[in-house]
Design a protein around this motif. Structure first.
Motif, PDB file in Angstrom:
ATOM      1  N   VAL A   1      26.895  17.414 -20.084  1.00 15.86           N
ATOM      2  CA  VAL A   1      26.356  18.569 -19.357  1.00 15.86           C
ATOM      3  C   VAL A   1      26.567  18.356 -17.864  1.00 15.86           C
ATOM      4  N   TYR A   2      27.110  19.351 -17.194  1.00 12.89           N
ATOM      5  CA  TYR A   2      27.093  19.385 -15.721  1.00 12.89           C
ATOM      6  C   TYR A   2      26.423  20.695 -15.357  1.00 12.89           C
ATOM      7  N   GLU A   3      25.237  20.608 -14.788  1.00  9.46           N
ATOM      8  CA  GLU A   3      24.382  21.790 -14.688  1.00  9.46           C
ATOM      9  C   GLU A   3      23.683  21.849 -13.341  1.00  9.46           C
ATOM     10  N   GLY A   4      23.256  23.046 -12.990  1.00  8.57           N
ATOM     11  CA  GLY A   4      22.426  23.205 -11.809  1.00  8.57           C
ATOM     12  C   GLY A   4      21.141  22.408 -11.949  1.00  8.57           C
ATOM     13  N   HIS A   5      20.739  21.741 -10.885  1.00 11.56           N
ATOM     14  CA  HIS A   5      19.499  20.956 -10.918  1.00 11.56           C
ATOM     15  C   HIS A   5      18.306  21.895 -11.098  1.00 11.56           C
ATOM     16  N   PRO A   6      17.285  21.467 -11.852  1.00  7.74           N
ATOM     17  CA  PRO A   6      16.115  22.336 -12.035  1.00  7.74           C
ATOM     18  C   PRO A   6      15.431  22.755 -10.736  1.00  7.74           C
ATOM     19  N   LEU A   7      15.655  22.006  -9.650  1.00  9.34           N
ATOM     20  CA  LEU A   7      15.062  22.387  -8.364  1.00  9.34           C
ATOM     21  C   LEU A   7      15.795  23.544  -7.698  1.00  9.34           C
ATOM     22  N   VAL A   8      17.003  23.847  -8.143  1.00 10.40           N
ATOM     23  CA  VAL A   8      17.805  24.874  -7.488  1.00 10.40           C
ATOM     24  C   VAL A   8      17.092  26.222  -7.449  1.00 10.40           C
ATOM     25  N   ALA A   9      16.342  26.530  -8.496  1.00  7.79           N
ATOM     26  CA  ALA A   9      15.627  27.814  -8.534  1.00  7.79           C
ATOM     27  C   ALA A   9      14.625  27.959  -7.394  1.00  7.79           C
ATOM     28  N   LEU A  10      14.226  26.833  -6.795  1.00  4.62           N
ATOM     29  CA  LEU A  10      13.220  26.870  -5.737  1.00  4.62           C
ATOM     30  C   LEU A  10      13.815  27.013  -4.343  1.00  4.62           C
ATOM     31  N   TRP A  11      15.113  26.687  -4.181  1.00  8.28           N
ATOM     32  CA  TRP A  11      15.677  26.674  -2.826  1.00  8.28           C
ATOM     33  C   TRP A  11      15.909  28.079  -2.294  1.00  8.28           C
TER      34      TRP A  11
ATOM     35  N   GLY B   1      25.428  26.675 -15.408  1.00  6.80           N
ATOM     36  CA  GLY B   1      24.724  27.927 -15.635  1.00  6.80           C
ATOM     37  C   GLY B   1      24.530  28.246 -17.096  1.00  6.80           C
ATOM     38  N   ALA B   2      24.315  27.239 -17.926  1.00 12.69           N
ATOM     39  CA  ALA B   2      24.118  27.464 -19.368  1.00 12.69           C
ATOM     40  C   ALA B   2      22.672  27.237 -19.788  1.00 12.69           C
ATOM     41  N   LEU B   3      22.108  26.087 -19.427  1.00  8.35           N
ATOM     42  CA  LEU B   3      20.778  25.730 -19.934  1.00  8.35           C
ATOM     43  C   LEU B   3      19.694  26.707 -19.496  1.00  8.35           C
ATOM     44  N   ILE B   4      19.893  27.352 -18.360  1.00  7.82           N
ATOM     45  CA  ILE B   4      18.865  28.279 -17.856  1.00  7.82           C
ATOM     46  C   ILE B   4      18.738  29.534 -18.719  1.00  7.82           C
TER      47      ILE B   4
END
Length: 247
Positions: free
Chosen positions: A150-160, A123-126
């Motif tokens: 980096v261990y981060e939420g996948h960019p697709l997560v915002a779409l689910w 939850g950092a890069l967003i």
């Protein structure tokens, strides 16, 4: 003026009071905090004896875990004064070598080549408007041969969609959108930046890194209490990890 950034920092100033209200609960979690198995495997022996820097460190539980893996010192940076104060208090109470500083990335205010490993994510890069500026700052902070993880939420997560019955794409969001309003946590009008996986990889390469590891993961790193989504059943990506070396 970055109005969206100001609104986001204000939202986090409100949300971060959680770390003060729930200090006892976070202290209990900190006593047994561990990195995710995928993180521990990817980092291997890179942590032991290393100076570790954690931009956007939040509650600091990962810092405790890094210290337990043998880090010489873990330095957390966050723009929330509440998060920094509560994280420092926890580390001091547990006798763990962590220290914390308020900083708004990409302006860390630290010296060149001050660390061996930069760790961030979950939850950092967003919350970063300019990825390349951030990656360039990370490159400056690392010593020669240092690693960036980096261990981060996948960019697709915002779409689910969080539907429990089937995997659905939210009709109000697109993968190539530049941003959207956060409607979970921290809320309060915070603006999430959307970065595609390719833009993250290219920002890393252009900053002067050599990528050593890139993996996509089906498990989300955060599940809101009481929510069971079909998108978390292992069929679609919910996180990614990246390890890069400063060249």
């Amino acid at each position: 003026m970055d109005v969206a950034g100001d609104r986001t920092r204000a939202a986090w100033a409100i949300a971060s009071r959680k770390y003060e209200r729930e200090y006892a609960e976070h202290l209990a979690l900190a006593r047994t905090a561990e990195l995710l198995p995928a993180e521990a495997q990817a980092l291997g022996g890179l942590v032991d004896g290393a100076d570790v820097l954690h931009p956007m460190s939040g509650h600091g539980l990962d810092d405790i875990a890094l210290a337990r893996l043998g880090a010489r010192l873990v330095h957390g940076l966050d723009y929330s004064e509440a998060a920094v104060a509560s994280a420092q208090r926890r580390a001091d109470e547990l006798g763990v070598l962590c220290r914390y500083t308020c900083a708004v990335m990409p302006d860390s205010g630290l010296d060149d080549g001050c660390t061996d490993l930069v760790y961030t994510g979950k939850g950092a890069l967003i919350w970063l408007r300019d990825l390349r500026a951030f990656f360039t700052e990370v490159h400056r902070l690392l010593r020669d041969g240092g690693r960036f993880y980096v261990y981060e939420g996948h960019p697709l997560v915002a779409l689910w969609d969080w539907s429990p019955q089937e995997i659905r794409v939210r009709p109000d969001r697109g993968y190539f959108d530049s941003s959207h309003i956060n409607d979970s946590y921290p809320g309060n009008g915070a603006v999430e930046r959307q970065h595609t996986l390719s833009s993250i990889v290219m920002a890393c390469l252009r900053a002067g890194f050599e990528i050593e590891h890139l993996e996509e993961h089906p498990e989300p790193f955060w599940r809101p209490v009481g929510v069971t989504a079909a998108a978390w059943d292992g069929r679609v990506p919910n996180a990614f990890s990246l390890l890069a070396r400063r060249t």
